[in-house]
Design a protein around this motif. Structure first.
Motif, PDB file in Angstrom:
ATOM      1  N   GLN A   1      -6.858   2.252  10.635  1.00 48.25           N
ATOM      2  CA  GLN A   1      -7.906   1.276  10.864  1.00 48.25           C
ATOM      3  C   GLN A   1      -8.065   1.034  12.369  1.00 48.25           C
ATOM      4  O   GLN A   1      -7.132   1.304  13.145  1.00 48.25           O
ATOM      5  N   PRO A   2      -9.220   0.541  12.803  1.00 52.27           N
ATOM      6  CA  PRO A   2      -9.427   0.339  14.247  1.00 52.27           C
ATOM      7  C   PRO A   2      -8.345  -0.519  14.902  1.00 52.27           C
ATOM      8  O   PRO A   2      -7.965  -0.271  16.050  1.00 52.27           O
ATOM      9  N   GLU A   3      -7.807  -1.479  14.155  1.00 52.23           N
ATOM     10  CA  GLU A   3      -6.801  -2.376  14.729  1.00 52.23           C
ATOM     11  C   GLU A   3      -5.415  -1.739  14.841  1.00 52.23           C
ATOM     12  O   GLU A   3      -4.494  -2.346  15.385  1.00 52.23           O
ATOM     13  N   ASP A   4      -5.265  -0.508  14.347  1.00 49.93           N
ATOM     14  CA  ASP A   4      -3.963   0.166  14.389  1.00 49.93           C
ATOM     15  C   ASP A   4      -3.730   0.910  15.702  1.00 49.93           C
ATOM     16  O   ASP A   4      -2.613   1.388  15.947  1.00 49.93           O
ATOM     17  N   PHE A   5      -4.741   1.024  16.528  1.00 45.30           N
ATOM     18  CA  PHE A   5      -4.566   1.759  17.782  1.00 45.30           C
ATOM     19  C   PHE A   5      -3.790   0.876  18.746  1.00 45.30           C
ATOM     20  O   PHE A   5      -4.242  -0.189  19.164  1.00 45.30           O
TER      21      PHE A   5
ATOM     22  N   PHE B   1      15.689   0.908  22.069  1.00 43.57           N
ATOM     23  CA  PHE B   1      14.347   1.222  21.594  1.00 43.57           C
ATOM     24  C   PHE B   1      13.995   2.659  21.956  1.00 43.57           C
ATOM     25  O   PHE B   1      14.482   3.198  22.971  1.00 43.57           O
ATOM     26  N   GLY B   2      13.124   3.246  21.179  1.00 38.96           N
ATOM     27  CA  GLY B   2      12.505   4.487  21.593  1.00 38.96           C
ATOM     28  C   GLY B   2      11.568   4.219  22.760  1.00 38.96           C
ATOM     29  O   GLY B   2      11.265   3.077  23.088  1.00 38.96           O
ATOM     30  N   GLN B   3      11.097   5.306  23.355  1.00 36.52           N
ATOM     31  CA  GLN B   3      10.264   5.168  24.552  1.00 36.52           C
ATOM     32  C   GLN B   3       8.825   4.771  24.233  1.00 36.52           C
ATOM     33  O   GLN B   3       8.047   4.456  25.135  1.00 36.52           O
ATOM     34  N   GLY B   4       8.475   4.791  22.953  1.00 34.62           N
ATOM     35  CA  GLY B   4       7.137   4.389  22.542  1.00 34.62           C
ATOM     36  C   GLY B   4       6.229   5.572  22.247  1.00 34.62           C
ATOM     37  O   GLY B   4       6.364   6.649  22.829  1.00 34.62           O
ATOM     38  N   THR B   5       5.316   5.354  21.315  1.00 34.99           N
ATOM     39  CA  THR B   5       4.269   6.322  20.990  1.00 34.99           C
ATOM     40  C   THR B   5       2.936   5.616  21.118  1.00 34.99           C
ATOM     41  O   THR B   5       2.686   4.610  20.432  1.00 34.99           O
ATOM     42  N   ASN B   6       2.093   6.114  22.002  1.00 31.71           N
ATOM     43  CA  ASN B   6       0.784   5.517  22.243  1.00 31.71           C
ATOM     44  C   ASN B   6      -0.241   6.171  21.317  1.00 31.71           C
ATOM     45  O   ASN B   6      -0.544   7.360  21.459  1.00 31.71           O
ATOM     46  N   LEU B   7      -0.740   5.412  20.381  1.00 32.36           N
ATOM     47  CA  LEU B   7      -1.719   5.919  19.412  1.00 32.36           C
ATOM     48  C   LEU B   7      -3.120   5.562  19.900  1.00 32.36           C
ATOM     49  O   LEU B   7      -3.471   4.372  20.003  1.00 32.36           O
ATOM     50  N   GLU B   8      -3.901   6.584  20.208  1.00 25.14           N
ATOM     51  CA  GLU B   8      -5.224   6.385  20.789  1.00 25.14           C
ATOM     52  C   GLU B   8      -6.311   6.867  19.833  1.00 25.14           C
ATOM     53  O   GLU B   8      -6.071   7.721  18.979  1.00 25.14           O
ATOM     54  N   ILE B   9      -7.486   6.344  20.048  1.00 24.33           N
ATOM     55  CA  ILE B   9      -8.636   6.756  19.249  1.00 24.33           C
ATOM     56  C   ILE B   9      -9.153   8.108  19.754  1.00 24.33           C
ATOM     57  O   ILE B   9      -9.362   8.290  20.958  1.00 24.33           O
ATOM     58  N   LYS B  10      -9.387   9.021  18.827  1.00 21.63           N
ATOM     59  CA  LYS B  10      -9.930  10.329  19.211  1.00 21.63           C
ATOM     60  C   LYS B  10     -11.432  10.195  19.415  1.00 21.63           C
ATOM     61  O   LYS B  10     -12.111   9.550  18.604  1.00 21.63           O
TER      62      LYS B  10
ATOM     63  N   SER C   1      -3.568  11.229  19.448  1.00 21.98           N
ATOM     64  CA  SER C   1      -4.972  10.874  19.263  1.00 21.98           C
ATOM     65  C   SER C   1      -5.356  11.090  17.805  1.00 21.98           C
ATOM     66  O   SER C   1      -5.032  12.140  17.234  1.00 21.98           O
ATOM     67  N   ALA C   2      -6.022  10.117  17.236  1.00 19.03           N
ATOM     68  CA  ALA C   2      -6.404  10.224  15.831  1.00 19.03           C
ATOM     69  C   ALA C   2      -7.700   9.449  15.604  1.00 19.03           C
ATOM     70  O   ALA C   2      -8.125   8.661  16.462  1.00 19.03           O
ATOM     71  N   SER C   3      -8.282   9.661  14.456  1.00 16.16           N
ATOM     72  CA  SER C   3      -9.544   9.008  14.113  1.00 16.16           C
ATOM     73  C   SER C   3      -9.321   7.976  13.014  1.00 16.16           C
ATOM     74  O   SER C   3      -8.352   8.065  12.247  1.00 16.16           O
ATOM     75  N   VAL C   4     -10.251   7.041  12.940  1.00 20.43           N
ATOM     76  CA  VAL C   4     -10.213   6.063  11.847  1.00 20.43           C
ATOM     77  C   VAL C   4     -10.228   6.813  10.517  1.00 20.43           C
ATOM     78  O   VAL C   4     -11.005   7.760  10.337  1.00 20.43           O
TER      79      VAL C   4
END
Lengths: 121, 107
Positions: free
Chosen positions: B79-83, B98-107, B12-15
Motif C-alpha cells: 500500500q502507499p503507506e508502506d513505503f 539492529f540491521g542496517q535497514g532496508t529502504n523500500l521505495e516506490i517504483k 523498489s516496488a509498486s503498489v
C-alpha cells in the motif's frame, strides 16, 4: 495509551555530559515486566541500542558506550534518564526512549518521538 | 555482539506488489527477532515481534517468519503507506542490535 516523551538540551558542547529524561505517562514505570530503553540514530544512519534499565534499578549497557553511559530510573516521577559523558561529534543523533517487554522477548512497542541532540562548540 | 545483516539495502516496488526483506544474524537467536517500520522524521514502529507475531493494530499484510539465523519480513499487496525503511532487531541477548535497514521505495 502509554506515551513516552524525551526532554533535555538539544545542544551539548564537546567533552561535556549529555543528560536526557524520558517521562512515561498512561502507565507505570514500576511494572516488573518492562525495561526502559534508550536508542539513538545519527542522521541518515541506522539504530543503535544504548542500554536499558529495569524498575529495580538494574541496568545493561552497550559495551561500545559502557564506560561513558549511565541509565537510571525514578519511579516516584515515572521517569528514566540517560547520562552520556565526554561527548564528541560522533554522539550527535536523534535519541529515542522506548519500552521493552521484559518477558516477551524485549521488543520495543512504545517509543518517544525522539530528540535531536547536537554536539558542537 | 550479534551482527544483523539485512538484504537488500534498498528495494523498489509498486503498489500491489509482494516484497520480501531478509535478515540474517551472525549467531543463532532462536525466535528473538523483531521488525520495525520507520518513516522520515518519525520514531520506528513495531510491526512483528518474536519472529512471527503481529503487533496489535498492524495490518495482516505484514508477515514474519524464520528462526535461528535467517528471518524474513513479507509485505503482501503493498500500500502507499508502506513505503518506508524497515529494520530488524535481535533481542536474544544484550547488546541488542539492529540491521542496517532496508529502504523500500516506490517504483
Amino acid at each position: 495509551q502509554l506515551q513516552l516523551q524525551e526532554s533535555g538540551p538539544g545542544l551539548v558542547k564537546p567533552s561535556q555530559t549529555l543528560s536526557l529524561s524520558c517521562i512515561v505517562s498512561g502507565g507505570s514505570i514500576s511494572s516488573h515486566s518492562d525495561y526502559w530503553t534508550w536508542i539513538r540514530q545519527p542522521a541518515g544512519k541506522g539504530l543503535e541500542w544504548i542500554g536499558r534499565v529495569h524498575t529495580s534499578g538494574s541496568a545493561n549497557y552497550n559495551p561500545s558506550l559502557k564506560s561513558r553511559v549511565t541509565i537510571s530510573v525514578d519511579t516516584s516521577k515515572n521517569q528514566f534518564f540517560l547520562k552520556l559523558n565526554s561527548v564528541t561529534a560522533a554522539d550527535t543523533a536523534v535519541y529515542y526512549c522506548a519500552r521493552g517487554r521484559a518477558y516477551s522477548g524485549d521488543y520495543f512497542d512504545y517509543w518517544g518521538q525522539g530528540l535531536l541532540v547536537t554536539v558542537s562548540s | 555482539d550479534n551482527q544483523m545483516t539485512q538484504s537488500p539495502s534498498s528495494l523498489s516496488a509498486s503498489v500491489g506488489d509482494r516484497v520480501t526483506i531478509s535478515c540474517r544474524a551472525s549467531q543463532s537467536i532462536g525466535k528473538y527477532l523483531n521488525w520495525y517500520q520507520q518513516k522520515p522524521g518519525k520514531a520506528p514502529k513495531l510491526l512483528i515481534y518474536a519472529a512471527s507475531s503481529l503487533q496489535s493494530g498492524v495490518p495482516s499484510r505484514f508477515t514474519g517468519s524464520g528462526s535461528g539465523t535467517d528471518f524474513t519480513l513479507t509485505i503482501n499487496s503493498l500500500q502507499p503507506e508502506d513505503f518506508a525503511t524497515y529494520y530488524c532487531q535481535q533481542s536474544d541477548d544484550p547488546p541488542y542490535t539492529f540491521g542496517q535497514g532496508t529502504n523500500l521505495e516506490i517504483k
